[in-house]
Design an enzyme around this catalytic site. Structure first.
Site, short mmCIF file in Angstrom:
data_model
loop_
_atom_site.label_atom_id
_atom_site.label_comp_id
_atom_site.label_asym_id
_atom_site.label_seq_id
_atom_site.Cartn_x
_atom_site.Cartn_y
_atom_site.Cartn_z
CE LYS A 159 106.60 -17.00 82.65
NZ LYS A 159 106.14 -17.34 81.29
C1 LIG Z 1 106.93 -18.03 80.31
C2 LIG Z 1 106.22 -18.78 79.24
C3 LIG Z 1 106.86 -19.77 78.44
C4 LIG Z 1 108.33 -20.07 78.57
O1 LIG Z 1 108.64 -20.76 79.76
P1 LIG Z 1 110.15 -20.86 80.27
O2 LIG Z 1 110.07 -21.54 81.58
O3 LIG Z 1 110.66 -19.45 80.37
O4 LIG Z 1 110.90 -21.64 79.24
C5 LIG Z 1 106.10 -20.48 77.52
N1 LIG Z 1 104.79 -20.21 77.34
C6 LIG Z 1 104.16 -19.27 78.05
C7 LIG Z 1 102.72 -19.01 77.78
C8 LIG Z 1 104.83 -18.53 79.03
O5 LIG Z 1 104.17 -17.58 79.73
#
Ligand SMILES: *Cc1c(COP(=O)(O)O)cnc(C)c1O
Length: 434
Positions: A107
């Site tokens: 993210k």
């Molecule tokens: C947010 C997150 C996900 C999921 O990602 P999306 O884009 O919401 O499908 C998977 N793994 C981790 C570690 C995350 O923080």
């Protein structure tokens, strides 16, 4: 480029409005009116250029009209400050490590890019923007780090007291500067309710400019396509079918992959890996999309019962179920299977994976079991560093996970939070007086 709402193709807004409002006024998600195709010379020589150069070229296609080269270069240079290396497990399978950013999760790419774009869009206005973000843990730290020390923007994080992990709380509460952490005596749902109510409060929105840093923001979504191209650039010379497994919750990451495919990335198949929250694999099985309340699992950042980017996936594929099925394979896995996978990856490949990446591995394996590939380029997205989930990984492997320096340093810093009740007036008064 203009953006339209998934609820109404005629509801067009500028890039600036799409970024600053996040979600369309009809409740839809913004989509670019056109998905640019990258020139084949770019794709054919992609292995000669860096992640920064790849990112700049892609971002220019989407945002080149609104941001000149100099501004875009600035944004890319302050966003892409870490690598996304592809680590081979064997001849076929590779791990794309997306956790080298400040909060150790993928993210960081989207959050940092969005923060830099917002700051740029706001630079001519003298008004300060206040970002309100409710978090159950992970998103908040990526957003806070993204906006840390960004001029003209203040971030107010709301998190449920005693309901986030120790590591998460330290990541949320130790930044200071333009980041304020509110410790709400309530649940995550209370935090979300407070934020929603604030956006609807005319008195408050007259007093200050409020914005959200929601994961559905186009400025958070599109930069996630950069690293799909970068993964390809690292194995392009093998010239084998590219199969990419994406641990999925809200499906933003996977949607960015679908954008990359539209732009010309030669992907053979996407794999949507899910935990017990199996709305999407059920949809591929039955053609019915039925949302459910989320259930708690070990891969908790994927505990989503109503994936918000589903509207974008439908839109990208003209609501054609068969087309979606052709591009994406999906499967769901239990916590027991996830733990076994963590063990297996360690013993077979001597690699320590986090619970989210482990689900990605399981789905890749299932796809390969059901399909006969002589040779392939398999890529599993590792979305978080195992140290972020050290309690789980250590109890499964019975060994210590090494904690990276950037996480260690925040663990020893002093926590600074402001406790508030779950009562809206308390929250409002805080915003009015801050
Ligand atoms: C947010 C997150 C996900 C999921 O990602 P999306 O884009 O919401 O499908 C998977 N793994 C981790 C570690 C995350 O923080």
């Amino acid at each position: 480029m203009k953006f339209y709402s998934t609820n109404n193709k005629n509801n067009l807004v500028s890039f600036k409005e799409a970024v600053l409002s996040g979600i369309a006024n009809d409740g839809g998600l913004y989509m670019p009116v056109e998905i640019p195709k990258l020139p084949s010379v770019f794709i054919n020589s992609i292995d000669k250029i860096s992640l920064k150069e790849i990112s700049f070229n892609i971002a220019k296609q989407f945002f080149g009209q609104e941001l000149n080269d100099e501004a875009l270069l600035d944004i890319i240079n302050s966003t892409i400050t870490f690598d996304a290396p592809l680590v081979p497990l064997n001849d076929e399978l590779n791990i794309l490590e997306l956790f080298h950013g400040p909060t150790l999760a993928f993210k960081d790419f989207g959050a940092k890019f969005m923060a830099n774009v917002m700051s740029y869009l706001n630079k001519d206005l003298d008004k300060e923007i206040k970002i309100l973000a409710a978090t159950s843990g992970d998103t908040g730290s990526a957003v806070a780090n993204g906006f840390y020390k960004v001029k003209g923007i203040k971030v107010v994080l709301l998190y449920p007291s005693k309901k986030v992990s120790k590591i998460q709380e330290q990541q949320l509460t130790t930044l200071g500067e333009n980041i304020t952490a509110l410790e709400v005596k309530g649940t995550f749902d209370d935090c979300q309710r407070l934020v929603k109510q604030a956006f609807l409060d005319k008195e408050l929105t007259k007093h200050c400019t409020l914005s959200s840093a929601n994961s559905i923001n186009v400025a958070r979504l599109l930069p996630q396509s950069f690293y799909y191209f970068y993964a390809y650039s690292q194995i392009k010379d093998k010239n084998l079918p590219l199969i990419i497994s994406v641990p999925s919750g809200n499906f933003g990451n996977l949607t960015a992959g679908l954008f990359a495919m539209e732009m010309g990335l030669p992907v053979h198949k996407f794999i949507a890996a899910t935990n017990a929250n199996d709305v999407f694999p059920k949809y591929l099985e039955t053609s019915v999309f039925e949302v459910k309340p989320s259930v708690k699992t070990l891969s908790n950042a994927m505990d989503v019962g109503n994936p918000s980017n589903f509207a974008r996936i439908l839109n990208l594929n003209n609501h054609d179920y068969n087309l979606i099925k052709q591009k994406i394979f999906s499967s769901s896995f239990s916590d027991e299977q996830t733990k076994d996978a963590i063990k297996e990856i360690k013993s077979k490949y001597n690699y320590i994976i986090d619970p989210h990446g482990a689900v990605g591995y399981l789905a890749m394996k299932k796809f390969l079991d059901e399909n006969n590939y002589k040779k392939l380029n398999g890529v599993i997205l590792e979305t978080a560093h195992p140290a972020k989930f050290a309690d789980i990984v250590e109890s499964v492997l019975k060994e210590k996970v090494e904690i990276p320096e950037r996480l260690k340093s925040c663990l020893t810093k002093k926590k600074i939070s402001i406790e508030i009740s779950k009562d809206y007036l308390d929250f409002k008064n805080f915003i009015l007086s801050s």
